[in-house]
Design a protein around this motif. Structure first.
Motif, PDB file in Angstrom:
ATOM      1  N   GLU A  12       0.888  -1.146  -0.010  1.00 60.14           N
ATOM      2  CA  GLU A  12      -0.052  -0.024  -0.058  1.00 60.14           C
ATOM      3  C   GLU A  12       0.906   1.163  -0.129  1.00 60.14           C
ATOM      4  N   VAL A  50       0.738   2.843  -3.021  1.00 62.44           N
ATOM      5  CA  VAL A  50      -0.560   3.539  -3.498  1.00 62.44           C
ATOM      6  C   VAL A  50      -0.743   5.134  -2.704  1.00 62.44           C
ATOM      7  N   LEU A  51      -0.178   4.912  -1.607  1.00 62.87           N
ATOM      8  CA  LEU A  51      -0.144   5.787  -0.737  1.00 62.87           C
ATOM      9  C   LEU A  51       0.677   7.192  -1.555  1.00 62.87           C
ATOM     10  N   ILE A  81      -5.335  15.832   1.475  1.00 57.07           N
ATOM     11  CA  ILE A  81      -5.038  14.680   0.832  1.00 57.07           C
ATOM     12  C   ILE A  81      -3.603  14.291   0.899  1.00 57.07           C
ATOM     13  N   VAL A  91      -2.301  13.388   4.895  1.00 48.55           N
ATOM     14  CA  VAL A  91      -2.551  12.376   5.520  1.00 48.55           C
ATOM     15  C   VAL A  91      -1.982  11.196   4.912  1.00 48.55           C
ATOM     16  N   ALA A  92      -1.674  11.191   3.474  1.00 47.70           N
ATOM     17  CA  ALA A  92      -1.175  10.071   2.989  1.00 47.70           C
ATOM     18  C   ALA A  92       0.516  10.084   3.436  1.00 47.70           C
ATOM     19  N   TYR A  94       1.642  11.369   6.353  1.00 49.66           N
ATOM     20  CA  TYR A  94       1.819  10.903   7.784  1.00 49.66           C
ATOM     21  C   TYR A  94       1.861   9.377   7.946  1.00 49.66           C
ATOM     22  N   ALA A  95       1.092   8.651   6.885  1.00 51.18           N
ATOM     23  CA  ALA A  95       1.213   7.217   6.824  1.00 51.18           C
ATOM     24  C   ALA A  95       2.500   6.959   6.381  1.00 51.18           C
ATOM     25  N   GLY A 117       5.228   6.723   8.753  1.00 53.07           N
ATOM     26  CA  GLY A 117       4.950   5.779  10.006  1.00 53.07           C
ATOM     27  C   GLY A 117       5.168   4.252   9.424  1.00 53.07           C
ATOM     28  N   LEU A 118       5.549   4.203   8.352  1.00 56.31           N
ATOM     29  CA  LEU A 118       5.620   2.664   7.609  1.00 56.31           C
ATOM     30  C   LEU A 118       6.352   1.787   8.353  1.00 56.31           C
ATOM     31  N   ARG A 177       7.085  -0.082  11.132  1.00 55.58           N
ATOM     32  CA  ARG A 177       6.514  -0.117  12.474  1.00 55.58           C
ATOM     33  C   ARG A 177       7.648  -0.759  13.430  1.00 55.58           C
ATOM     34  N   SER A 204       6.628  10.029  12.589  1.00 55.68           N
ATOM     35  CA  SER A 204       5.358   9.994  12.105  1.00 55.68           C
ATOM     36  C   SER A 204       4.437  10.793  13.245  1.00 55.68           C
TER      37      SER A 204
END
Lengths: 188, 507
Positions: B112, B115-116, B142, B145-146, B148-149, B152-153, B155, B164
């Motif tokens: 993903e 995609v982000l 838009i 928000v993408a 931010y994620a 933090g990928l 983990r 993040s």
């Protein structure tokens, strides 16, 4: 079906959705799983939205669904899922074939009713109900207060409206990526 | 041809590149969720994202060649938009290409993430086009928000989580400023479209309206955060450090290009009758250039150094914004192209030299790189010299700074002080770019230091393309400048009496 005001019909639905709302609210505070509780809360919101629509406040009903049942509950659910509080097995309150069939039947009944109501309201001249007119004098004609809201929303602000859905999609994909349980190789 | 934006079909035609990218990203999101996460699957989704981005780029180029204009409305159809779109899409393609090969090394399997990147790029393209404060806000969100994620990928990395969270909280805070600013501007003028705002300012003589002033100030603070201008830059080094290297490059290049393009459009289209933003923005530029350069001098980690260097370049671009002539937008796109290519390349090399699963990028790892991986050392030198604005070897970077300075000097009011500060701080910046080059070529390899992992094919393509474009375009700057000139958007001339209200530093 004519479009005059039927006190019995109106009263039946008022009590039906009122009771469902109360029952859902009780279930909401008694569930152990936070996700199930949140889903019952959504049910309460939906029932309240129905009551608003019955008062001819269609716009408030729609906003109730959009804002509370939609946006705010999704945020609740995101937080709950990101914190991994609920186990997947606890999610379903309806188990077994019998309850599922019953749930499906209730859903079909409500759907059929909505369709009947929609047909009878769209066709012909709509006579505002006396009781409702006292409550919401400003609501006019067929669309109630919807048309003045829908016009700008889907004409001048169409792009902003559609972009909001892309924004929500990005937020959902991002939350899923971050909240997803990682595979065994990545287990923390 | 003219796009009548009140017609949905014309609106869609004007938004075709954006819609292609959004639709592609949605399809890729489905594809990404189709199978369990694995290296092969993330590679497949990554390649799909590259195809989608390339399709969008082709449609941007076709749209730019076709030309055309739009009626007043929520989006712009002009050369500036297409030029910024092209820079954004180049940055996104480079990022995805690097990310495909970097993710397995960091132990990340999410498909993903690509995609982000696509969704973030679509938000940036919305920003490049937007001519309405509501659309601008949605574009910013838009994109953010993408990102931010994306930050933090990783983990398993505490630094990534810290980065993040920091970026998210500060970003949300900055969004608050932005939104409040937009609300006040709407309150003062009753409009959200940029053209209508300037018309309302002219009609009701609002140039000194306090509510409008506060609104513009809050708006600039919100954007100052997104482009990492001092004093809103605190997050940048930590976030670049915690994010995976390609994502850090994406933030340094793409986010900055999109946010700056929007800021220019807002200032020039909506507030050209308001002079009071010029002076504070000039001060922000000065502080950003000086603080960024001085702090960069003391960095021992390449990623943090590049973060501060990004802050410094924000300062240079702010000078172009303050110049506010019809050349400013041209200079901006020209400078941004060089900066984006150099950023992509530099972060690609940082990713290669970085050892697997290791967070930092200490300067010591670059000592003697020439003896083990000569081409990496040569490439890094080109990118750093481009940042520095060195002639010939810095290619595009030199001409970017050249045009920037000439725009500042030629601006009515002659930004002499600002120009001098640009030159002086560029000299200071040699103090942190050149030591890396010296370490690579002149210092011995440390005892027992391993050679960096082999460069992947996609990374190699990114490096060759970005270094090649920097050098080749550096040899033919005038032809590129001609294209850029055609793709500037002509801002309304700022009236002299308005410019006079922003006095002080500009004299």
């Amino acid at each position: 079906m004519d479009n005059t005001f039927h006190p019995l019909f109106y009263g039946f639905h008022f009590y039906l959705f009122g009771l469902i709302a109360i029952a859902s609210a009780i279930l909401f505070v008694t569930r152990k799983s936070p996700v199930a509780a949140a889903l019952w809360l959504i049910n309460v919101m939906f029932c309240l939205a129905v009551l608003y629509v019955m008062l001819d406040a269609q716009f408030i009903g729609a906003i109730q669904v959009l804002v509370y049942a939609g946006a705010i509950m999704v945020v609740f659910l995101f937080v709950v899922m990101l914190l991994n509080l609920g186990q997947p097995d606890d999610l379903a309150d309806i188990r077994g074939t019998g309850p599922r069939l019953a749930a499906g039947a209730v859903g079909l009944a409500i759907l059929a009713e909505v369709m009947v109501l929609a047909r009878s309201r769209i066709q012909g001249e709509y006579a505002p109900a006396a009781a409702v007119e006292l409550l919401v004098p400003a609501a006019d004609a067929v669309g109630g207060v919807i048309a003045p809201v829908a016009g700008p929303l889907f004409r001048e602000h169409l792009l902003a409206f559609e972009l909001t859905s892309i924004l929500l999609l990005a937020a959902i994909v991002g939350a899923v990526v971050i909240g997803k349980k990682q595979g065994p190789a990545d287990a923390r | 041809m003219t796009y009548d934006l009140s017609q949905p079909a014309a609106l869609m035609a004007a938004l075709l590149p954006d819609l292609l990218l959004m639709g592609g990203a949605m399809a890729l999101a489905l594809l990404a969720a189709w199978r369990p996460a694995s290296d092969a699957h993330q590679r497949l989704v990554g390649q799909g994202t590259l195809v989608v981005l390339a399709t969008s780029l082709v449609s941007v180029i076709l749209a730019a060649l076709r030309g055309g204009e739009a009626t007043a409305g929520v989006i712009a159809v002009d050369g500036f938009r297409w030029a910024v779109d092209a820079v954004i899409l180049l940055a996104a393609m480079g990022t995805v290409a690097l990310n495909i090969e970097q993710q397995p090394r960091d132990g990340i399997r999410h498909a993903e993430s690509h995609v982000l990147v696509g969704l973030a790029a679509s938000g940036m393209m919305v920003l490049a086009a937007a001519r309405d404060l509501m659309v601008i806000f949605l574009g910013i969100e838009i994109m953010s928000v993408a990102i931010y994620a994306l930050v933090g990928l990783n983990r398993r990395s505490a630094r990534s989580a810290e980065a993040s969270l920091k970026y998210f909280l500060l970003g949300a805070f900055a969004t608050g400023f932005l939104l409040y600013g937009i609300a006040l501007i709407y309150g003062a003028t009753g409009q959200t479209q940029l053209g209508s705002i300037s018309a309302a300012i002219a009609r009701h003589a609002l140039a000194l309206d306090p509510m409008l002033m506060v609104g513009i100030g809050l708006l600039i603070i919100g954007f100052g955060f997104k482009v990492a201008a001092v004093p809103f830059h605190m997050w940048a080094p930590d976030v670049y450090d915690g994010a995976t290297t390609p994502i850090a490059g994406f933030m340094a290049a793409g986010v900055k290009a999109a946010a700056f393009a929007t800021l220019l459009r807002i200032l020039y289209e909506a507030f050209y009758l308001v002079g009071l933003w010029i002076e504070p923005l000039a001060w922000v530029a000065v502080v950003t250039m000086i603080v960024g350069n001085l702090v960069a001098l003391s960095q021992r980690d390449i990623k943090r150094m590049l973060a501060y260097s990004g802050i410094v370049h924000t300062g240079y671009l702010l000078v172009a914004a303050v110049a506010a002539t019809d050349l400013a937008s041209t200079v901006f796109t020209f400078y941004m192209l060089g900066y984006t290519l150099a950023t992509l390349g530099a972060f690609a090399i940082v990713g290669v030299v970085q050892r697997d699963g290791e967070g930092g990028a200490p300067l010591a790892a670059y000592a003697g790189l020439w003896s083990t991986r000569p081409w990496l050392a040569v490439g890094m030198s080109v990118f750093l010299l481009a940042f520095l604005g060195f002639p010939v070897f810095g290619g595009l970077g030199f001409f970017g700074k050249w045009y920037l300075l000439s725009a500042a000097i030629d601006a009515p009011g002659r930004l002499v002080v600002l120009s001098i500060i640009v030159v002086l701080t560029s000299v200071i910046s040699a103090g942190y770019y050149l030591p890396v080059i010296r370490a690579m070529f002149m210092e011995p390899r440390a005892e027992g230091a391993t050679s960096p992992a082999p460069t992947g094919a996609l990374t190699r393509v990114v490096l060759i393309v970005s270094a090649g474009l920097i050098l080749v375009c550096g040899l033919l700057p005038s032809s590129l400048a001609t294209i850029a000139l055609r793709n500037g958007f002509a801002p309304h001339a700022i009236p002299d009496e308005v410019r006079a209200t922003g006095a002080g530093l500009l004299r």
